[in-house]
Design a protein around this motif. Structure first.
Motif, PDB file in Angstrom:
ATOM      1  N   TYR A 135       0.871  -1.179   0.000  1.00  0.00           N
ATOM      2  CA  TYR A 135       0.000   0.000   0.000  1.00  0.00           C
ATOM      3  C   TYR A 135       0.903   1.222   0.000  1.00  0.00           C
ATOM      4  O   TYR A 135       1.698   1.428   0.926  1.00  0.00           O
ATOM      5  CB  TYR A 135      -0.897  -0.006   1.237  1.00  0.00           C
ATOM      6  N   LEU A 136       0.780   2.041  -1.038  1.00  0.00           N
ATOM      7  CA  LEU A 136       1.582   3.261  -1.136  1.00  0.00           C
ATOM      8  C   LEU A 136       0.721   4.467  -0.790  1.00  0.00           C
ATOM      9  O   LEU A 136      -0.253   4.766  -1.487  1.00  0.00           O
ATOM     10  CB  LEU A 136       2.144   3.421  -2.554  1.00  0.00           C
ATOM     11  N   GLY A 137       1.070   5.121   0.313  1.00  0.00           N
ATOM     12  CA  GLY A 137       0.362   6.341   0.682  1.00  0.00           C
ATOM     13  C   GLY A 137       0.681   7.451  -0.300  1.00  0.00           C
ATOM     14  O   GLY A 137       1.807   7.534  -0.808  1.00  0.00           O
ATOM     15  N   LEU A 138      -0.288   8.299  -0.566  1.00  0.00           N
ATOM     16  CA  LEU A 138      -0.095   9.365  -1.561  1.00  0.00           C
ATOM     17  C   LEU A 138       0.082  10.733  -0.915  1.00  0.00           C
ATOM     18  O   LEU A 138      -0.020  11.761  -1.577  1.00  0.00           O
ATOM     19  CB  LEU A 138      -1.283   9.377  -2.527  1.00  0.00           C
ATOM     20  N   ALA A 139       0.336  10.745   0.393  1.00  0.00           N
ATOM     21  CA  ALA A 139       0.631  11.991   1.099  1.00  0.00           C
ATOM     22  C   ALA A 139       1.820  11.738   2.022  1.00  0.00           C
ATOM     23  O   ALA A 139       1.975  10.638   2.566  1.00  0.00           O
ATOM     24  CB  ALA A 139      -0.574  12.457   1.913  1.00  0.00           C
ATOM     25  N   LEU A 148       5.157   3.418   2.467  1.00  0.00           N
ATOM     26  CA  LEU A 148       4.919   2.236   1.649  1.00  0.00           C
ATOM     27  C   LEU A 148       4.818   1.033   2.586  1.00  0.00           C
ATOM     28  O   LEU A 148       5.800   0.622   3.187  1.00  0.00           O
ATOM     29  CB  LEU A 148       6.062   2.016   0.648  1.00  0.00           C
ATOM     30  N   TYR A 149       3.592   0.507   2.738  1.00  0.00           N
ATOM     31  CA  TYR A 149       3.362  -0.637   3.608  1.00  0.00           C
ATOM     32  C   TYR A 149       3.524  -1.917   2.788  1.00  0.00           C
ATOM     33  O   TYR A 149       2.907  -2.061   1.731  1.00  0.00           O
ATOM     34  CB  TYR A 149       1.958  -0.580   4.205  1.00  0.00           C
ATOM     35  N   GLN A 150       4.346  -2.833   3.279  1.00  0.00           N
ATOM     36  CA  GLN A 150       4.575  -4.100   2.596  1.00  0.00           C
ATOM     37  C   GLN A 150       4.219  -5.251   3.526  1.00  0.00           C
ATOM     38  O   GLN A 150       4.695  -5.310   4.662  1.00  0.00           O
ATOM     39  CB  GLN A 150       6.038  -4.229   2.162  1.00  0.00           C
ATOM     40  N   LYS A 169      -8.672  -1.824   3.446  1.00  0.00           N
ATOM     41  CA  LYS A 169      -9.429  -1.455   4.634  1.00  0.00           C
ATOM     42  C   LYS A 169      -8.573  -1.582   5.886  1.00  0.00           C
ATOM     43  O   LYS A 169      -8.606  -0.719   6.777  1.00  0.00           O
ATOM     44  CB  LYS A 169     -10.672  -2.343   4.756  1.00  0.00           C
ATOM     45  N   TYR A 170      -7.773  -2.644   5.951  1.00  0.00           N
ATOM     46  CA  TYR A 170      -6.918  -2.866   7.129  1.00  0.00           C
ATOM     47  C   TYR A 170      -5.919  -1.726   7.307  1.00  0.00           C
ATOM     48  O   TYR A 170      -5.770  -1.184   8.403  1.00  0.00           O
ATOM     49  CB  TYR A 170      -6.172  -4.194   6.981  1.00  0.00           C
ATOM     50  N   ILE A 171      -5.231  -1.358   6.229  1.00  0.00           N
ATOM     51  CA  ILE A 171      -4.223  -0.294   6.329  1.00  0.00           C
ATOM     52  C   ILE A 171      -4.861   1.033   6.734  1.00  0.00           C
ATOM     53  O   ILE A 171      -4.372   1.744   7.617  1.00  0.00           O
ATOM     54  CB  ILE A 171      -3.462  -0.135   4.992  1.00  0.00           C
ATOM     55  N   GLU A 172      -5.999   1.356   6.095  1.00  0.00           N
ATOM     56  CA  GLU A 172      -6.599   2.669   6.338  1.00  0.00           C
ATOM     57  C   GLU A 172      -7.258   2.776   7.705  1.00  0.00           C
ATOM     58  O   GLU A 172      -7.350   3.858   8.270  1.00  0.00           O
ATOM     59  CB  GLU A 172      -7.585   2.987   5.208  1.00  0.00           C
ATOM     60  N   PHE A 175      -3.620   2.187  10.307  1.00  0.00           N
ATOM     61  CA  PHE A 175      -2.524   3.152  10.278  1.00  0.00           C
ATOM     62  C   PHE A 175      -2.978   4.581   9.980  1.00  0.00           C
ATOM     63  O   PHE A 175      -2.206   5.516  10.154  1.00  0.00           O
ATOM     64  CB  PHE A 175      -1.475   2.715   9.253  1.00  0.00           C
ATOM     65  N   HIS A 176      -4.194   4.745   9.513  1.00  0.00           N
ATOM     66  CA  HIS A 176      -4.766   6.073   9.230  1.00  0.00           C
ATOM     67  C   HIS A 176      -3.817   6.962   8.419  1.00  0.00           C
ATOM     68  O   HIS A 176      -3.389   8.019   8.883  1.00  0.00           O
ATOM     69  CB  HIS A 176      -5.126   6.780  10.545  1.00  0.00           C
ATOM     70  N   PRO A 177      -3.461   6.541   7.191  1.00  0.00           N
ATOM     71  CA  PRO A 177      -2.598   7.387   6.357  1.00  0.00           C
ATOM     72  C   PRO A 177      -3.246   8.740   6.105  1.00  0.00           C
ATOM     73  O   PRO A 177      -4.474   8.888   6.153  1.00  0.00           O
ATOM     74  CB  PRO A 177      -2.446   6.573   5.067  1.00  0.00           C
ATOM     75  N   ALA A 178      -2.408   9.733   5.828  1.00  0.00           N
ATOM     76  CA  ALA A 178      -2.895  11.108   5.664  1.00  0.00           C
ATOM     77  C   ALA A 178      -3.896  11.253   4.535  1.00  0.00           C
ATOM     78  O   ALA A 178      -4.733  12.160   4.557  1.00  0.00           O
ATOM     79  CB  ALA A 178      -1.709  12.046   5.441  1.00  0.00           C
ATOM     80  N   SER A 179      -3.827  10.399   3.549  1.00  0.00           N
ATOM     81  CA  SER A 179      -4.800  10.434   2.457  1.00  0.00           C
ATOM     82  C   SER A 179      -4.959   9.021   1.917  1.00  0.00           C
ATOM     83  O   SER A 179      -4.140   8.145   2.190  1.00  0.00           O
ATOM     84  CB  SER A 179      -4.336  11.364   1.331  1.00  0.00           C
TER      85      SER A 179
END
Length: 220
Positions: A135-139, A148-150, A169-172, A175-179
């Motif tokens: 999962y690559l965060g865009l912020a 970058l979550y691996q 869904k799990y990552i967001e 970890f609540h990424p900024a975007s």
């Protein structure tokens, strides 16, 4: 991978059908290669990601095969749902079809794992597959880089789309990424050599100067 020593067939990156099902793509690709290019080829498979990811992965993989002495053959093929012939069926083979109805015992398990189906749209059991997710965060995060979550590899008999939705869904929610970011889960080949090549491609996508890599242990 062709039956001829060190020959590999690769298609260009194309947009996936919205109802992407890896097993359908793999089967159509296998039928095409074995029917038109090499009847004894071990056809590997198909994978999905963003267009940028897959173009980078394809180019890196081509170079890797060339460096290893392979002949790389570009194939202008595109998956078209319903275009491939149905699997050969004999009258005897049709008989097992009624078998699924007498399986109500497994029905109670469906609600517990409803988000991860074990059968495809035609009621066929989905195969056990090994998945890699990232999962690559865009912020930017606190370090000023993109997170970058691996995830570690895991095996499960369900659809690629279900795994990817669960991973996102799990990552967001954890970890609540900024975007909202770019979630990707891809089935990894069982063949050790192919698996090594695929994982090498994914690792080549990381950019230490701009990304912070976070290792995650998750399984649906």
């Amino acid at each position: 991978i062709g039956s001829t020593t060190k020959t590999v067939y690769i298609t260009p990156v194309r947009a996936a059908d919205p109802s992407w099902v890896r097993t359908d793509y793999d089967r159509a690709w296998a039928l095409y290669v074995q029917g038109t290019l090499d009847k004894e080829a071990y056809t590997g498979g198909c994978e999905a990601g963003t267009r940028i990811q897959e173009n980078v992965a394809m180019n890196k993989r081509k170079q890797m095969y060339v460096n290893d002495g392979y002949t790389v053959k570009d194939v202008d093929w595109e998956y078209k749902p319903g275009a491939s012939p149905p699997p050969p069926a004999t009258p005897a083979a049709a008989a097992p079809a009624p078998a699924p109805p007498p399986q109500p015992p497994s029905a109670p398990q469906a609600p517990a794992n409803a988000a991860y189906p074990t059968k495809d749209g035609l009621g066929r059991p989905l195969p056990m597959q090994t998945f890699y997710c990232q999962y690559l965060g865009l912020a930017h995060d606190a370090s000023g880089k993109y997170p970058l979550y691996q995830n570690q590899l895991f095996s499960m008999a369900t659809s690629q789309g279900a795994v990817q939705n669960g991973w996102k869904k799990y990552i967001e929610t954890t970890f609540h990424p900024a975007s909202e970011g770019n979630a990707m889960c891809a089935p990894i080949p069982d063949d050790p050599v192919q698996r090594e090549g695929v994982m090498k491609s994914f690792n080549l996508l990381t950019q230490p100067a701009t990304q912070t890599v976070i290792k995650v242990t998750w399984k649906p």
